[in-house]
Structures are given as C-alpha cells and as structure tokens.
Design a protein around this motif. Structure first.
Motif, PDB file in Angstrom:
ATOM      1  N   LEU A 263       0.843  -1.198   0.000  1.00 60.45           N
ATOM      2  CA  LEU A 263       0.000   0.000   0.000  1.00 60.45           C
ATOM      3  C   LEU A 263       0.883   1.255   0.000  1.00 60.45           C
ATOM      4  O   LEU A 263       1.930   1.288   0.644  1.00 60.45           O
ATOM      5  CB  LEU A 263      -0.950  -0.028   1.194  1.00 60.45           C
TER       6      LEU A 263
ATOM      7  N   TRP B 284       1.800  -1.673   5.304  1.00 61.23           N
ATOM      8  CA  TRP B 284       0.744  -2.641   4.995  1.00 61.23           C
ATOM      9  C   TRP B 284       0.942  -3.229   3.595  1.00 61.23           C
ATOM     10  O   TRP B 284       1.359  -2.548   2.671  1.00 61.23           O
ATOM     11  CB  TRP B 284      -0.627  -1.997   5.073  1.00 61.23           C
ATOM     12  N   GLN B 285       0.594  -4.491   3.456  1.00 63.18           N
ATOM     13  CA  GLN B 285       0.712  -5.201   2.181  1.00 63.18           C
ATOM     14  C   GLN B 285      -0.513  -6.101   2.016  1.00 63.18           C
ATOM     15  O   GLN B 285      -0.978  -6.718   2.967  1.00 63.18           O
ATOM     16  CB  GLN B 285       1.980  -6.059   2.190  1.00 63.18           C
ATOM     17  N   THR B 286      -1.047  -6.172   0.787  1.00 54.11           N
ATOM     18  CA  THR B 286      -2.144  -7.094   0.481  1.00 54.11           C
ATOM     19  C   THR B 286      -1.637  -8.160  -0.482  1.00 54.11           C
ATOM     20  O   THR B 286      -0.755  -7.901  -1.304  1.00 54.11           O
ATOM     21  CB  THR B 286      -3.348  -6.381  -0.155  1.00 54.11           C
ATOM     22  N   ASN B 287      -2.188  -9.341  -0.368  1.00 56.93           N
ATOM     23  CA  ASN B 287      -1.855 -10.460  -1.238  1.00 56.93           C
ATOM     24  C   ASN B 287      -3.133 -11.194  -1.573  1.00 56.93           C
ATOM     25  O   ASN B 287      -4.081 -11.197  -0.788  1.00 56.93           O
ATOM     26  CB  ASN B 287      -0.916 -11.454  -0.531  1.00 56.93           C
ATOM     27  N   GLY B 288      -3.156 -11.843  -2.715  1.00 56.86           N
ATOM     28  CA  GLY B 288      -4.333 -12.625  -3.051  1.00 56.86           C
ATOM     29  C   GLY B 288      -4.079 -13.614  -4.164  1.00 56.86           C
ATOM     30  O   GLY B 288      -3.114 -13.496  -4.914  1.00 56.86           O
TER      31      GLY B 288
ATOM     32  N   PHE C  56      -7.363 -14.063   0.217  1.00 48.65           N
ATOM     33  CA  PHE C  56      -6.898 -12.685   0.403  1.00 48.65           C
ATOM     34  C   PHE C  56      -6.213 -12.561   1.751  1.00 48.65           C
ATOM     35  O   PHE C  56      -6.623 -13.176   2.733  1.00 48.65           O
ATOM     36  CB  PHE C  56      -8.088 -11.727   0.339  1.00 48.65           C
ATOM     37  N   SER C  57      -5.168 -11.751   1.806  1.00 54.70           N
ATOM     38  CA  SER C  57      -4.488 -11.512   3.085  1.00 54.70           C
ATOM     39  C   SER C  57      -4.050 -10.063   3.193  1.00 54.70           C
ATOM     40  O   SER C  57      -3.866  -9.365   2.200  1.00 54.70           O
ATOM     41  CB  SER C  57      -3.287 -12.445   3.227  1.00 54.70           C
ATOM     42  N   LEU C  58      -3.892  -9.632   4.426  1.00 54.25           N
ATOM     43  CA  LEU C  58      -3.443  -8.280   4.741  1.00 54.25           C
ATOM     44  C   LEU C  58      -2.367  -8.401   5.814  1.00 54.25           C
ATOM     45  O   LEU C  58      -2.592  -9.031   6.845  1.00 54.25           O
ATOM     46  CB  LEU C  58      -4.628  -7.451   5.263  1.00 54.25           C
TER      47      LEU C  58
ATOM     48  N   ARG D 228      -0.646 -10.543  10.718  1.00 52.04           N
ATOM     49  CA  ARG D 228      -1.217 -11.156   9.522  1.00 52.04           C
ATOM     50  C   ARG D 228      -2.704 -11.432   9.722  1.00 52.04           C
ATOM     51  O   ARG D 228      -3.108 -11.964  10.745  1.00 52.04           O
ATOM     52  CB  ARG D 228      -0.521 -12.477   9.217  1.00 52.04           C
TER      53      ARG D 228
ATOM     54  N   GLU E  19      -5.645 -13.376   7.310  1.00 58.29           N
ATOM     55  CA  GLU E  19      -5.804 -14.114   6.064  1.00 58.29           C
ATOM     56  C   GLU E  19      -7.212 -14.692   5.963  1.00 58.29           C
ATOM     57  O   GLU E  19      -7.779 -15.139   6.961  1.00 58.29           O
ATOM     58  CB  GLU E  19      -4.770 -15.247   5.992  1.00 58.29           C
TER      59      GLU E  19
END
Length: 177
Positions: A13, A34-38, A116-118, A133, A135
């Motif tokens: 982000l 912060w980082q998002t993954n999916g 999805f994860s944050l 984390r 998730e």
C-alpha cells in the motif's frame, strides 16, 4: 476442466515511510507498512456423462449411457426443484444397448475462489521485525457446487444438491530476527 484461470497479486500500500503518501508523522507509523496479497481462481465446470440405470444391460458393474431425444436447455438451477439442465432431453435406452450419449457430454457448475491476506510489518530494531497477519481463504464465501445428478430416473437427476467451500479466517503474529 476446459478453462482455468489463476491470478496472484502482491501489493504494498502506497502510504507510510518511504512511500508516496503519508510519509511522515504518526499517520506514517500507523498506516505504513501494509501489504495485500491474493490468489483468484476461476474454472469452468467439471464434465460428466448422462447415464441410465443399466438394468437392461444385464451386465452387473457396467454403466449404460442414456439416449438423447431432444435439445438440451440449461437453466443452471441450484438445489432440488431447480434443474441444472433439461432432464426430459434424455431417456433410458430400451433393451441391452448402449445409449447414444457420448462420454462427458455435459458440464457442471464452475468454480470461483478468492484467497486474500493483509499484512503489516513493524520494525522493532534494525534486525528484528514483527509481522501482523490477517488471512481469508475463500474470502467471498462463495459456494463450490458439485455436478448435478446424472442418472435418468434417479431422485436427484438434473439437480445440484452438493456444495462445499466456505470462508476460513486466521490471524497470526510472526517475529522475524
């Protein structure tokens, strides 16, 4: 399956120290890192064959395919009372003959899933980091339906009655040193 699409992503982000927005102050500390993954998965349905009860074959353990007697319509209904396809388009063959339906002539419901994860990384010292984390596997809580009943005359013939899937959430803390 005829079609499968899988897309993964990772996105840092754009706010916090060293980023484009909110790069200084208290907001930088709270909102930064912060980082998002999916992972998005889309698939067409599984193939299946329309079968008959096989009693006319007089050959135990063998499967008899049905005869197609009309055009097939696909209302794509889910659950008993809402057929996935038009069942009247198929009948049981008369006598000890195979049906005219080919193998895997129909396709069941498709598949959709989003994981999805944050994450938030917090620097404790120069060599030590803490990672928070969150998730969600199956984040959209979309049902994963099974193929409809495929045997002419069966109580569940044409109906999609099985489903799986569901959302799983997990929280975690990771210490890296």
């Amino acid at each position: 399956r005829a079609h499968t699409y899988v897309q993964s992503f990772v996105y840092d982000l754009p706010w916090g120290r060293g980023k484009r927005w909110l790069s200084q102050g208290v907001a930088s500390q709270v909102l930064g890192g912060w980082q998002t993954n999916g992972i998005l998965t889309l698939m067409s349905g599984l193939p299946f064959t329309i079968r008959a009860n096989g009693g006319g074959l007089n050959a135990p353990g063998n499967v008899q395919t049905a005869n197609q007697v009309g055009d097939v319509s696909y209302p794509h209904g889910i659950n008993t009372g809402n057929p996935w396809f038009s069942g009247a388009s198929f009948v049981t063959p008369v006598g000890a003959v195979p049906g005219n339906v080919g193998r895997n002539n129909m396709t069941g419901p498709g598949f959709f899933n989003l994981d999805f994860s944050l994450f938030k990384k917090i620097a404790i010292t120069e060599r030590m980091q803490l990672e928070l984390r969150g998730e969600a596997m199956g984040a959209t809580n979309t049902a994963q339906f099974s193929n409809p009943g495929d045997t002419v005359g069966n109580a569940n013939y044409t109906f999609v009655t099985g489903a799986g899937g569901g959302r799983n959430l997990q929280l975690g803390i990771k210490l890296m040193f």
